[in-house]
Every structure is written in structure tokens, then in C-alpha cells.
Design a protein around this motif. Structure first.
Motif, PDB file in Angstrom:
ATOM      1  N   ALA A 145       0.839  -1.198   0.000  1.00 46.75           N
ATOM      2  CA  ALA A 145       0.000   0.000   0.000  1.00 46.75           C
ATOM      3  C   ALA A 145       0.873   1.246   0.000  1.00 46.75           C
ATOM      4  N   ALA A 146       0.447   2.271  -0.780  1.00 44.35           N
ATOM      5  CA  ALA A 146       1.155   3.547  -0.793  1.00 44.35           C
ATOM      6  C   ALA A 146       0.861   4.280   0.510  1.00 44.35           C
ATOM      7  N   LEU A 147       1.903   4.757   1.151  1.00 44.78           N
ATOM      8  CA  LEU A 147       1.767   5.410   2.450  1.00 44.78           C
ATOM      9  C   LEU A 147       2.093   6.893   2.334  1.00 44.78           C
ATOM     10  N   PHE A 148       1.536   7.670   3.277  1.00 49.69           N
ATOM     11  CA  PHE A 148       1.811   9.104   3.323  1.00 49.69           C
ATOM     12  C   PHE A 148       1.945   9.510   4.782  1.00 49.69           C
ATOM     13  N   ASP A 149       2.937  10.335   5.047  1.00 50.88           N
ATOM     14  CA  ASP A 149       3.182  10.800   6.413  1.00 50.88           C
ATOM     15  C   ASP A 149       2.577  12.189   6.602  1.00 50.88           C
ATOM     16  N   ILE A 150       1.661  12.290   7.552  1.00 53.26           N
ATOM     17  CA  ILE A 150       1.037  13.565   7.908  1.00 53.26           C
ATOM     18  C   ILE A 150       1.702  14.053   9.191  1.00 53.26           C
ATOM     19  N   ARG A 158       1.027   8.236  10.068  1.00 53.18           N
ATOM     20  CA  ARG A 158       1.273   7.523   8.806  1.00 53.18           C
ATOM     21  C   ARG A 158      -0.012   6.829   8.375  1.00 53.18           C
ATOM     22  N   VAL A 159      -0.461   7.134   7.150  1.00 51.21           N
ATOM     23  CA  VAL A 159      -1.728   6.578   6.657  1.00 51.21           C
ATOM     24  C   VAL A 159      -1.518   6.008   5.261  1.00 51.21           C
ATOM     25  N   GLU A 160      -2.402   5.114   4.878  1.00 48.95           N
ATOM     26  CA  GLU A 160      -2.441   4.658   3.492  1.00 48.95           C
ATOM     27  C   GLU A 160      -3.168   5.706   2.664  1.00 48.95           C
ATOM     28  N   LEU A 161      -2.647   5.984   1.479  1.00 51.05           N
ATOM     29  CA  LEU A 161      -3.288   6.990   0.633  1.00 51.05           C
ATOM     30  C   LEU A 161      -4.726   6.606   0.284  1.00 51.05           C
ATOM     31  N   ALA A 162      -4.988   5.304   0.226  1.00 49.46           N
ATOM     32  CA  ALA A 162      -6.351   4.860  -0.079  1.00 49.46           C
ATOM     33  C   ALA A 162      -7.331   5.280   1.006  1.00 49.46           C
ATOM     34  N   ASP A 163      -6.827   5.562   2.214  1.00 46.33           N
ATOM     35  CA  ASP A 163      -7.700   5.969   3.320  1.00 46.33           C
ATOM     36  C   ASP A 163      -7.860   7.482   3.421  1.00 46.33           C
ATOM     37  N   GLU A 175      -6.218  20.135   5.984  1.00 42.47           N
ATOM     38  CA  GLU A 175      -6.902  19.152   6.822  1.00 42.47           C
ATOM     39  C   GLU A 175      -7.139  17.885   6.006  1.00 42.47           C
ATOM     40  N   PHE A 176      -6.689  16.766   6.514  1.00 44.71           N
ATOM     41  CA  PHE A 176      -6.871  15.485   5.842  1.00 44.71           C
ATOM     42  C   PHE A 176      -8.173  14.849   6.329  1.00 44.71           C
ATOM     43  N   HIS A 177      -9.025  14.473   5.395  1.00 47.67           N
ATOM     44  CA  HIS A 177     -10.292  13.813   5.714  1.00 47.67           C
ATOM     45  C   HIS A 177     -10.085  12.310   5.512  1.00 47.67           C
ATOM     46  N   LEU A 178      -9.935  11.583   6.603  1.00 46.57           N
ATOM     47  CA  LEU A 178      -9.604  10.169   6.535  1.00 46.57           C
ATOM     48  C   LEU A 178     -10.849   9.295   6.601  1.00 46.57           C
ATOM     49  N   ARG A 179     -10.713   8.106   6.080  1.00 47.73           N
ATOM     50  CA  ARG A 179     -11.841   7.174   5.995  1.00 47.73           C
ATOM     51  C   ARG A 179     -12.399   6.813   7.365  1.00 47.73           C
ATOM     52  N   ASP A 180     -11.530   6.795   8.379  1.00 49.18           N
ATOM     53  CA  ASP A 180     -11.987   6.431   9.726  1.00 49.18           C
ATOM     54  C   ASP A 180     -12.533   7.614  10.517  1.00 49.18           C
ATOM     55  N   GLY A 181     -12.657   8.782   9.878  1.00 46.15           N
ATOM     56  CA  GLY A 181     -13.241   9.936  10.543  1.00 46.15           C
ATOM     57  C   GLY A 181     -12.243  10.897  11.153  1.00 46.15           C
ATOM     58  N   LEU A 193       0.649  19.943  -2.163  1.00 45.99           N
ATOM     59  CA  LEU A 193       0.129  18.571  -2.088  1.00 45.99           C
ATOM     60  C   LEU A 193      -0.493  18.151  -3.412  1.00 45.99           C
ATOM     61  N   GLU A 194      -1.049  19.104  -4.144  1.00 45.08           N
ATOM     62  CA  GLU A 194      -1.604  18.777  -5.455  1.00 45.08           C
ATOM     63  C   GLU A 194      -0.502  18.256  -6.380  1.00 45.08           C
ATOM     64  N   GLN A 195       0.658  18.901  -6.361  1.00 52.39           N
ATOM     65  CA  GLN A 195       1.772  18.439  -7.187  1.00 52.39           C
ATOM     66  C   GLN A 195       2.290  17.079  -6.713  1.00 52.39           C
ATOM     67  N   GLU A 196       2.336  16.885  -5.404  1.00 54.53           N
ATOM     68  CA  GLU A 196       2.887  15.645  -4.865  1.00 54.53           C
ATOM     69  C   GLU A 196       1.947  14.468  -5.048  1.00 54.53           C
ATOM     70  N   LEU A 197       0.656  14.699  -4.836  1.00 59.52           N
ATOM     71  CA  LEU A 197      -0.299  13.588  -4.832  1.00 59.52           C
ATOM     72  C   LEU A 197      -1.101  13.462  -6.128  1.00 59.52           C
ATOM     73  N   GLY A 198      -0.928  14.405  -7.044  1.00 58.46           N
ATOM     74  CA  GLY A 198      -1.625  14.299  -8.325  1.00 58.46           C
ATOM     75  C   GLY A 198      -1.366  12.983  -9.039  1.00 58.46           C
ATOM     76  N   PRO A 199      -0.098  12.529  -9.127  1.00 61.98           N
ATOM     77  CA  PRO A 199       0.164  11.246  -9.794  1.00 61.98           C
ATOM     78  C   PRO A 199      -0.478  10.056  -9.096  1.00 61.98           C
ATOM     79  N   ALA A 200      -0.846  10.215  -7.815  1.00 62.53           N
ATOM     80  CA  ALA A 200      -1.484   9.120  -7.069  1.00 62.53           C
ATOM     81  C   ALA A 200      -3.006   9.149  -7.197  1.00 62.53           C
ATOM     82  N   GLY A 201      -3.550  10.060  -8.024  1.00 60.83           N
ATOM     83  CA  GLY A 201      -4.983  10.065  -8.269  1.00 60.83           C
ATOM     84  C   GLY A 201      -5.764  11.120  -7.515  1.00 60.83           C
ATOM     85  N   PHE A 202      -5.086  12.102  -6.908  1.00 63.20           N
ATOM     86  CA  PHE A 202      -5.785  13.176  -6.208  1.00 63.20           C
ATOM     87  C   PHE A 202      -6.048  14.327  -7.185  1.00 63.20           C
TER      88      PHE A 202
END
Length: 255
Positions: A145-150, A158-163, A175-181, A193-202
Motif C-alpha cells: 500500500a502507498a503510504l503518506f506521512d502527515i 502515517r496513513v495509506e493513501l487509499a484511506d 486538513e486530511f479527511h480520513l476514511r476512519d473519521g 500537495l496537489e503536485q505531490e499527490l496528483g500522480p497518485a490520483g488526487f
């Protein structure tokens, strides 16, 4: 099954080459050599289960235990191979009314044993090779899983980008809106973050929002070309000023 088929094909090829070589050099007639080599091939076919069984039984054990097991099995393989092809030759030569001396073969047992140990090793190699061919390739779902450090203050989350469902601007923070609330904050510009996470589908859907395209569950029109993006139990805005985002998220036909 693949390994067994490889063993039979290779053994048949070797036996046929022996038949051709022996007959061309005057070391026997064709029918006689076919019985000699055919009985050996049939014996190997009947015994090919032994190296496979030892491979499975010793898998995961210490290397020395595996080696000793295979050595013992190779000696059993050799004795059984010689015993079987002698039996087959007795029957086949009797059927064509030709003499056959099994004691001559038994006298050459050390020579036959050396060849059989090599044959046993080749059988093991064939099964290992077949196992590599048959091994399932890792599916895309098995990829790490692709991970990202907040960096939330002095704390690292540390979260999975899918979350990560979406990211919204909050002054000098995002503010990060995570799947677990959870809603961790990080000091950063949304554009970075748009430049960094754009290739990951954001996808940038609003001047203050980035949305994970893979997390979108629906689009609801709000009039004047704007949409509300459904993210499971959450939501984010989609401004008409970002038509590329609308196209990437599924267009007007998505609900």
C-alpha cells in the motif's frame, strides 16, 4: 503435473538418443535396444513421484535435512529403477523369445546407481522449475500500500493513501479527511500537495479541495454547473471552474 511431463519428455528424448547411438555403433539391434531403453523410461515414469514427495515433505526444513532426505531417496530411486526395468526386460524379452541375463545388469549396479542419482537430481530440478512456472504472479491487490506521512504538529500520522478521502485548505494548514473519521492537520500549501499527490490520483476540485478520485462514490448536481462529490459518508465540493476534474471523476453521467 508440469514437472512430471517435463521428466517424461526429457527421459524419452535421452532414451531415443541412446537407441540411435547404440544401433549405429553396432551395440545391438533396434528392437533389442528399444526394449532396454523403453523399460528404463517406463520405470522412471512410475518412480517420478518419489522426488516430488520428498520435495514436499522436506520443504521449509534445514538444508542438511533436505540433503540427507534426497540422498536416501535417490538410493531408493536407483534400486527401484533397476529392479523395475529388470522385471520389464524379463517379461518383454521372454515375449519375443530372446534371452536376457539379469545378473549382468545387477553386476553393473554401481554404474547404474551413479546414473540414477543424476537422474533423481534432474527430476528434482524439473519439479522446482515447474513450481517457478506455476507460481502465481503477485496481483495488483498484493502490491504494498502507498503510504503518506502527515505531520500533525510534533506528531507523525502515517496513513495509506487509499484511506485519504480528501484534503481541504485551512489557512496555513491543510486538513486530511480520513476514511476512519480522523481529521489531522499539517502545515502545508494545498498546491504543494496537489503536485505531490496528483500522480497518485488526487484531483483538484475546488480552490480549497483535493479529492481522492478512487474514493468517489457519486456526483450530485447542485445547479449552475457545480456538483457535490460523495465520498462514502463524507462529501466535498466540485466547482464548475474545474471542468477537468469533472471529466476525471466521471462527468455528468455519474450518480
Amino acid at each position: 503435473m508440469i514437472g512430471w511431463a517435463v521428466i517424461l519428455v526429457v527421459a524419452a528424448a535421452v532414451c531415443l538418443l541412446n537407441v540411435v547411438g547404440f544401433t549405429q555403433h553396432g551395440r545391438g539391434r533396434l528392437g533389442e535396444q528399444l526394449i532396454y531403453e523403453g523399460s528404463s523410461w517406463l520405470s522412471i515414469a512410475l518412480l517420478a513421484w518419489l522426488p516430488w514427495t520428498i520435495l514436499r515433505a522436506t520443504r521449509g526444513g534445514p538444508w542438511w535435512a533436505q540433503g540427507l532426505s534426497h540422498l536416501g531417496a535417490a538410493l531408493v530411486f536407483s534400486a527401484a529403477h533397476v529392479g523395475l526395468f529388470i522385471l520389464f526386460r524379463l517379461v518383454l524379452f521372454a515375449a519375443v523369445s530372446q534371452p536376457y541375463d539379469p545378473w549382468a545388469t545387477l553386476g553393473a549396479f554401481p554404474f547404474e546407481a551413479g546414473k540414477d542419482v543424476i537422474a533423481y537430481g534432474l527430476c528434482v530440478g524439473a519439479y522446482l522449475f515447474a513450481g517457478l512456472l506455476a507460481a502465481p504472479r503477485p496481483a495488483a491487490d498484493d502490491a504494498p500500500a502507498a503510504l503518506f506521512d502527515i505531520r500533525d504538529g510534533s506528531r507523525l500520522v502515517r496513513v495509506e493513501l487509499a484511506d485519504v478521502l480528501a484534503i481541504s485548505a485551512a489557512g496555513n494548514y491543510v486538513e486530511f479527511h480520513l476514511r476512519d473519521g480522523r481529521r489531522p492537520l499539517m502545515r502545508s500549501a494545498l498546491s504543494a500537495l496537489e503536485q505531490e499527490l496528483g500522480p497518485a490520483g488526487f484531483v483538484r476540485t475546488h480552490r480549497s479541495w483535493l479529492v481522492n478520485a478512487a474514493a468517489v462514490t457519486g456526483l450530485v448536481p447542485e445547479g449552475s454547473g457545480d456538483f457535490q462529490i460523495e465520498l462514502g459518508e463524507g462529501a466535498a465540493p466540485l466547482s464548475r471552474r474545474y471542468p477537468d476534474a469533472l471529466s476525471r471523476l466521471g462527468g455528468r453521467g455519474r450518480r
